[in-house]
Scaffold this motif. Sequence first.
Motif, PDB file in Angstrom:
ATOM      1  N   ILE A 314       3.871  -6.101  -5.135  1.00  0.00           N
ATOM      2  CA  ILE A 314       3.000  -5.820  -3.984  1.00  0.00           C
ATOM      3  C   ILE A 314       3.083  -4.325  -3.631  1.00  0.00           C
ATOM      4  CG2 ILE A 314       2.761  -6.192  -1.470  1.00  0.00           C
ATOM      5  CD1 ILE A 314       3.567  -9.168  -2.038  1.00  0.00           C
ATOM      6  N   ALA A 319       0.687   0.981  -3.764  1.00  0.00           N
ATOM      7  CA  ALA A 319       0.809   2.422  -4.032  1.00  0.00           C
ATOM      8  C   ALA A 319      -0.344   2.878  -4.924  1.00  0.00           C
ATOM      9  CB  ALA A 319       2.156   2.701  -4.686  1.00  0.00           C
ATOM     10  N   TYR A 322      -3.743   2.624  -2.856  1.00  0.00           N
ATOM     11  CA  TYR A 322      -3.972   3.586  -1.771  1.00  0.00           C
ATOM     12  C   TYR A 322      -3.653   5.032  -2.176  1.00  0.00           C
ATOM     13  CZ  TYR A 322      -4.450  -0.817   0.567  1.00  0.00           C
ATOM     14  OH  TYR A 322      -4.873  -2.072   0.893  1.00  0.00           O
ATOM     15  N   TYR A 364      -3.484  -7.390   8.655  1.00  0.00           N
ATOM     16  CA  TYR A 364      -3.720  -6.025   9.151  1.00  0.00           C
ATOM     17  C   TYR A 364      -4.112  -5.112   7.994  1.00  0.00           C
ATOM     18  CZ  TYR A 364      -3.128  -1.400  10.999  1.00  0.00           C
ATOM     19  OH  TYR A 364      -3.362  -0.089  11.350  1.00  0.00           O
ATOM     20  N   VAL A 366      -5.484  -1.004   7.424  1.00  0.00           N
ATOM     21  CA  VAL A 366      -5.718   0.251   8.143  1.00  0.00           C
ATOM     22  C   VAL A 366      -7.210   0.547   8.189  1.00  0.00           C
ATOM     23  CG1 VAL A 366      -5.320   2.747   8.103  1.00  0.00           C
ATOM     24  CG2 VAL A 366      -3.449   1.166   7.587  1.00  0.00           C
ATOM     25  N   ASN A 371     -10.510  -1.106   2.392  1.00  0.00           N
ATOM     26  CA  ASN A 371      -9.572  -2.045   1.800  1.00  0.00           C
ATOM     27  C   ASN A 371     -10.266  -3.246   1.181  1.00  0.00           C
ATOM     28  OD1 ASN A 371      -7.767  -0.288   2.665  1.00  0.00           O
ATOM     29  ND2 ASN A 371      -6.736  -1.631   4.123  1.00  0.00           N
ATOM     30  N   LEU A 381       1.995  -7.025   2.407  1.00  0.00           N
ATOM     31  CA  LEU A 381       3.237  -6.501   2.985  1.00  0.00           C
ATOM     32  C   LEU A 381       3.956  -7.544   3.836  1.00  0.00           C
ATOM     33  CD1 LEU A 381       2.390  -2.807   3.921  1.00  0.00           C
ATOM     34  CD2 LEU A 381       3.854  -3.647   2.096  1.00  0.00           C
ATOM     35  N   PHE A 407       7.764   3.412   0.186  1.00  0.00           N
ATOM     36  CA  PHE A 407       8.152   2.087   0.677  1.00  0.00           C
ATOM     37  C   PHE A 407       9.455   1.732  -0.030  1.00  0.00           C
ATOM     38  CE2 PHE A 407       4.627   0.116   3.072  1.00  0.00           C
ATOM     39  CZ  PHE A 407       3.690   1.139   2.972  1.00  0.00           C
TER      40      PHE A 407
HETATM   41  P1  ADP Z   1      -3.623  -5.325   1.490  1.00  0.00           P
HETATM   42  O1  ADP Z   1      -3.741  -6.561   0.706  1.00  0.00           O
HETATM   43  O2  ADP Z   1      -4.811  -5.021   2.358  1.00  0.00           O
HETATM   44  O3  ADP Z   1      -3.165  -4.166   0.722  1.00  0.00           O
HETATM   45  P2  ADP Z   1      -1.028  -5.212   2.637  1.00  0.00           P
HETATM   46  O4  ADP Z   1      -0.384  -6.108   3.619  1.00  0.00           O
HETATM   47  O5  ADP Z   1      -0.381  -5.064   1.324  1.00  0.00           O
HETATM   48  O6  ADP Z   1      -2.526  -5.676   2.535  1.00  0.00           O
HETATM   49  O7  ADP Z   1      -1.124  -3.788   3.307  1.00  0.00           O
HETATM   50  C1  ADP Z   1      -1.564  -3.671   4.639  1.00  0.00           C
HETATM   51  C2  ADP Z   1      -2.216  -2.343   4.859  1.00  0.00           C
HETATM   52  O8  ADP Z   1      -1.234  -1.317   4.810  1.00  0.00           O
HETATM   53  C3  ADP Z   1      -3.192  -1.991   3.776  1.00  0.00           C
HETATM   54  O9  ADP Z   1      -4.451  -2.514   4.067  1.00  0.00           O
HETATM   55  C4  ADP Z   1      -3.171  -0.478   3.792  1.00  0.00           C
HETATM   56  O10 ADP Z   1      -4.091  -0.002   4.754  1.00  0.00           O
HETATM   57  C5  ADP Z   1      -1.777  -0.135   4.235  1.00  0.00           C
HETATM   58  N1  ADP Z   1      -0.948   0.260   3.076  1.00  0.00           N
HETATM   59  C6  ADP Z   1      -0.138  -0.530   2.354  1.00  0.00           C
HETATM   60  N2  ADP Z   1       0.493   0.160   1.389  1.00  0.00           N
HETATM   61  C7  ADP Z   1       0.101   1.440   1.518  1.00  0.00           C
HETATM   62  C8  ADP Z   1       0.390   2.660   0.836  1.00  0.00           C
HETATM   63  N3  ADP Z   1       1.246   2.700  -0.179  1.00  0.00           N
HETATM   64  N4  ADP Z   1      -0.205   3.784   1.277  1.00  0.00           N
HETATM   65  C9  ADP Z   1      -1.043   3.763   2.328  1.00  0.00           C
HETATM   66  N5  ADP Z   1      -1.383   2.656   3.012  1.00  0.00           N
HETATM   67  C10 ADP Z   1      -0.823   1.508   2.634  1.00  0.00           C
END
Ligand code: ADP
Length: 434
Positions: A314, A319, A322, A364, A366, A371, A381, A407
């Motif tokens: 995950i 990584a 994004y 959630y 961002v 996304n 996450l 992370f």
């Molecule tokens: P998703 O399936 O949308 O990626 P996650 O729970 O894995 O859901 O991540 C939640 C949100 O956190 C993502 O939608 C993204 O906006 C932000 N995010 C996660 N990992 C990163 C990263 N490495 N860099 C920047 N933003 C991140």
Amino acid sequence: MFKEIKRKITLFNTLILVVFMFVFILLLGFLVKWSLNLTGEIYLTNVGKEIIENNGESDPPQVNSVDSVHDKVGYQFILWDSSHTVKSMKVNDRNLIMSGYELVIQENQASQFNTMVSDDVEYRVYTLSYSKDSNDYVLQIFQQITTEKSMVAYIIFFLLLIGVGSIVVLIPLSYFLAGKSLQPIKETFEDQKKFIANASHELRTPLTVIQTNVEVLKLKEDEQIKDNMKWLNNIGSESETMAKLISDLLLLAQAENQSLSVEKELFDLSSLCHQMVVLMTELANEKEIELGENITPDIHYRGDEERLKQAVRILVDNAIKYTPIGGKVQLCITQGKRNIVIAVKDTGVGLTEEEKAKVFSRFYRVDDARNRETGGYGLGLNIADYIVKKHGGKIKIESVPNEGSTFSILLPRTNIKQDTKKNNHNNYRIDSFL
Ligand code: ADP
């Protein structure tokens, strides 16, 4: 719904309080009455002894008893001889002589206590028969108990007043406390509602795409399948998305019920990380991202290999998702004194402090629109966090917007020590990496 529960809890608490107070006040009233009666009887017995010792003098010296309420009330007495003639007495209320006479002709026991009413005044009477110088006497000692009774009544009245007052204060307090104790349940309930709404919403999107593609295919019934692969591929890819989402939802539901089991097997975590880099290289290449590794070899860990693989995947997947084209992602694993650290560094979009605090929440994202293009649902996450926490660890985020993020999964090494003690038959030389 919660207001109704709050109301019921308050009502129930108040009812318990009222019953408790009522029983308490009654018990206290009874105890005061009983103890006044007992001390009254002791007082009259002592007075009796004094009068007999003083040969029924009309005004014997004061009884040397405790300075009690009985002393203050005082006493009256009549000494009768065997022919029911008054031999001596100390009486303020003349009616007492008549009442005493009625009593003395009825009674024949040696000594006893009675109560009687004379001229609307209630008395405790102590009757004592004795012989002196071959003469028989009956001594009656009277003590007025109206004061005693009104004292008990006052005590009960004041206690009731305090009780009612405290109930009036406690009702709003109990209502407030009921609200406070219901708050976590309310939040969980709201969370569940939001979760179901979000999950249905996320499932509806691929389902709509599938339905639309099926409708298109229906219109092309005379055409060959190979000419319509586009629509079938759409259906296939959306079904895959749905399957993934459903399996994520299932995992979270299990997590919620605490029914998600986590295996505890010793495995090579360094090799898992290396495999992950190999597995994700293709995906990174597609996005022209340089995926590198910095792996300390032979780090072994006792935990659920599959689940931890899911968590690392995950983080690496995010990584890559994004980080813009041409960026860098690196997977590192090291072991410190206390923790094993798996860090995923990227040169991606980064996160603000506010976003960092929210990224572990379910659904959630961002930037919702962006996304959706990258295929995220905001569950990754949350799942990774749950898996790591199940291993006693945590995920730490360091991030600078527009520069990148790291992370880090921190897994406690104590986990290995404890398990090593339990499973010292294991083939691995655990001591070598502790
Ligand atoms: P998703 O399936 O949308 O990626 P996650 O729970 O894995 O859901 O991540 C939640 C949100 O956190 C993502 O939608 C993204 O906006 C932000 N995010 C996660 N990992 C990163 C990263 N490495 N860099 C920047 N933003 C991140």
